[in-house]
Enzyme design. Sequence first.
Site, short mmCIF file in Angstrom:
data_model
loop_
_atom_site.label_atom_id
_atom_site.label_comp_id
_atom_site.label_asym_id
_atom_site.label_seq_id
_atom_site.Cartn_x
_atom_site.Cartn_y
_atom_site.Cartn_z
N ARG A 1 -4.02 5.68 -3.66
CA ARG A 1 -3.83 4.20 -3.11
C ARG A 1 -3.12 3.33 -4.20
O ARG A 1 -2.82 3.70 -5.35
CB ARG A 1 -5.27 3.56 -3.15
CG ARG A 1 -6.39 4.25 -2.26
CD ARG A 1 -7.62 3.65 -2.09
NE ARG A 1 -8.19 3.60 -3.34
CZ ARG A 1 -9.51 4.39 -3.74
NH1 ARG A 1 -9.76 5.02 -2.61
NH2 ARG A 1 -9.93 4.22 -4.80
N LYS B 1 14.88 1.59 -7.33
CA LYS B 1 15.03 1.52 -5.80
C LYS B 1 15.43 -0.04 -5.28
O LYS B 1 14.92 -0.87 -5.84
CB LYS B 1 13.83 2.30 -4.79
CG LYS B 1 13.61 3.42 -5.44
CD LYS B 1 14.72 4.51 -5.06
CE LYS B 1 14.48 5.95 -5.73
NZ LYS B 1 13.61 6.13 -6.74
N TYR C 1 -18.81 6.38 2.12
CA TYR C 1 -19.28 7.60 1.53
C TYR C 1 -19.23 8.73 2.25
O TYR C 1 -19.92 9.70 2.03
CB TYR C 1 -20.51 7.23 0.60
CG TYR C 1 -20.12 6.51 -0.69
CD1 TYR C 1 -19.27 7.12 -1.30
CD2 TYR C 1 -20.57 5.15 -0.94
CE1 TYR C 1 -18.75 6.33 -2.73
CE2 TYR C 1 -20.72 4.69 -2.29
CZ TYR C 1 -19.47 5.30 -3.02
OH TYR C 1 -19.29 4.43 -4.30
N ASP D 1 13.00 11.96 4.37
CA ASP D 1 13.01 11.38 2.62
C ASP D 1 13.86 10.16 2.65
O ASP D 1 14.96 10.20 2.65
CB ASP D 1 13.10 12.50 1.67
CG ASP D 1 12.95 11.81 0.38
OD1 ASP D 1 12.91 10.56 0.23
OD2 ASP D 1 13.11 12.86 -0.67
N PHE E 1 17.07 14.30 -4.96
CA PHE E 1 16.31 14.21 -6.19
C PHE E 1 15.25 15.73 -6.08
O PHE E 1 14.79 15.87 -4.92
CB PHE E 1 15.59 12.77 -6.45
CG PHE E 1 14.79 12.97 -7.53
CD1 PHE E 1 15.08 13.14 -8.74
CD2 PHE E 1 13.26 12.64 -7.24
CE1 PHE E 1 14.42 12.89 -9.95
CE2 PHE E 1 12.41 12.58 -8.52
CZ PHE E 1 13.05 12.59 -9.68
N HIS F 1 16.05 6.61 -0.62
CA HIS F 1 17.22 5.76 -1.02
C HIS F 1 17.51 4.77 0.11
O HIS F 1 18.50 4.12 -0.05
CB HIS F 1 18.25 6.66 -1.28
CG HIS F 1 18.14 7.64 -2.36
ND1 HIS F 1 18.97 8.66 -2.58
CD2 HIS F 1 17.29 7.83 -3.25
CE1 HIS F 1 18.57 9.40 -3.46
NE2 HIS F 1 17.30 9.07 -3.90
N GLN G 1 10.01 3.18 -6.58
CA GLN G 1 9.91 3.26 -8.09
C GLN G 1 11.12 1.96 -8.54
O GLN G 1 11.97 1.80 -7.67
CB GLN G 1 10.58 4.91 -8.49
CG GLN G 1 10.83 4.84 -10.12
CD GLN G 1 12.26 4.51 -9.96
OE1 GLN G 1 13.08 4.96 -9.09
NE2 GLN G 1 12.79 4.37 -11.17
N ARG H 1 -11.51 9.52 3.50
CA ARG H 1 -11.98 8.60 4.39
C ARG H 1 -11.33 8.27 5.78
O ARG H 1 -10.17 8.45 5.87
CB ARG H 1 -12.12 7.37 3.36
CG ARG H 1 -13.13 7.49 2.29
CD ARG H 1 -13.44 6.09 1.73
NE ARG H 1 -14.30 6.03 0.50
CZ ARG H 1 -13.95 6.16 -0.90
NH1 ARG H 1 -12.77 6.13 -1.19
NH2 ARG H 1 -14.98 6.18 -1.59
C1 LIG Z 1 15.35 11.24 -2.86
C2 LIG Z 1 14.02 11.10 -3.48
N1 LIG Z 1 12.79 11.66 -3.05
C3 LIG Z 1 11.85 11.49 -3.68
C4 LIG Z 1 11.91 10.65 -4.73
C5 LIG Z 1 10.61 10.51 -5.62
O1 LIG Z 1 10.08 9.27 -5.63
P1 LIG Z 1 9.34 8.86 -6.85
O2 LIG Z 1 10.05 8.57 -8.13
O3 LIG Z 1 8.73 7.35 -6.45
O4 LIG Z 1 8.14 9.54 -6.85
C6 LIG Z 1 13.01 10.04 -5.19
C7 LIG Z 1 12.98 9.31 -6.42
O5 LIG Z 1 13.84 8.93 -6.92
C8 LIG Z 1 14.05 10.10 -4.76
O6 LIG Z 1 15.14 9.99 -5.21
#
Ligand SMILES: Cc1ncc(COP(=O)(O)O)c(C=O)c1O
Length: 416
Positions: free
Chosen positions: A248, A202, A238, A173, A102, A176, A199, A231
């Site tokens: 967050r 997933k 603060y 990353d 992605f 997935h 998201q 922080r």
């Molecule tokens: C391989 C990969 N990296 C990063 C992301 C980004 O995640 P998000 O959509 O939660 O920002 C995705 C989202 O589908 C993804 O498939």
Amino acid sequence: MSQLAINGGPKAIDRPLGVTWPGFGDAERQALTAVLESRKWWRGGYSDPNESWVGRFESAFAEYQGAQFGVACTNGTQAIELALKAVGIKPGDEVICPASTFVASATAVILVNAIPIIVDIEPETYQIDPDAVEAAIGPRTAGIMPVHYGGFPCNMDRLMAIAEKHGLFVIEDCAHAHGSQWRGKGCGTFGAFGTFSLQMGKNLTCGEGGIVLTDDEDLAAKAFSYHHIGRMPGRPFYEHHIVASNLRMTEWQGAIAYCQSQRLPEQNERRMASFRRLEAGLREIPGVDPIPWDESLVTRRGCYFYHFRFKSEEFEGLPRSRFVEAMGAEGLGIGSGHLHPIQRNPLFTNRNFGPVCWPAGIDAPDYASVETPVADRILAEEGCSLGHSLFLGPPEDMDLILDAIRKVRDNVRELR
Ligand SMILES: Cc1ncc(COP(=O)(O)O)c(C=O)c1O
């Protein structure tokens, strides 16, 4: 007489397969009510932030994946930015990432003023090609970002050896790959950080969300700070130590993410049992090959989508697009992963990088001329993907999928 559903015949699959995603139950209902009634709608409401739902989720998920520390955040894109900032990325640094992913894997790099170097994938596994990674290393390379595409682990033995040899960081990353393991070790625990998306689609979700995992206490503290407006844990509220955004996660998301994390181990086991059943059948059908799954290396498979290989030559030259169309008519939606290698997106070909601050004399490559023939071919012609929720239904669903594939293959002449 026409047999294929695309030509008016009966469908091979006449009921919905898999499960409706996402699932939920009383645990989620009670957790959301508990957040509501607590009036602590962010984790800062707790004197011990680890007692919050977000904190409980961080601990539970880090433990399942086999990491020491977790910092939950807003989404998977910002999880990558967070990790890159925490490892100390500098403007103009290069980070090597795969073409098949992605786009956020690479745009998160640009968003921290670094430069993604996009390389090809392996034809066998569809994952980043370690030889291509090594060939792309240059004087400005700072790190490697493997993406466990579809949840199938990259070759972490080779990638970690390359990183060590060249003194590079690794950020995995794992958007997935919730639950995936390489040689019994969780994806996301090899490099400095593993970053995850939560998201909606997933296999662990709270609608929107993300988390970074690490075994390094210092990096965990930096990630905490970068997600919390600078922080530091244990310091006055603060008092701010670095320039950082607010990334967050809310308690609403934390509550859902925690409950879903409790379902994930059993769901992943069920998915794997279904993969095995499907693969046993696919191996018997010429032209639809599973990705080789060496279970001594890929010891657990989390999965955003499951890939198999469509071989047009075994289907009398039928293009994948027509196979996908015919399978859709039979009742099975098949995807292809992503549309094309990420560098073919207009943002790369038109160089719409936004307000980047690359040091004078440093520029991104001409992405329009970045060649990734394996990723091009697999995304355009070969890869067939099935969403993870398909694998959570009754095991017999796999047999229906196989029936539908056999039917299309046996009647391929009807499609020509
Ligand atoms: C391989 C990969 N990296 C990063 C992301 C980004 O995640 P998000 O959509 O939660 O920002 C995705 C989202 O589908 C993804 O498939």
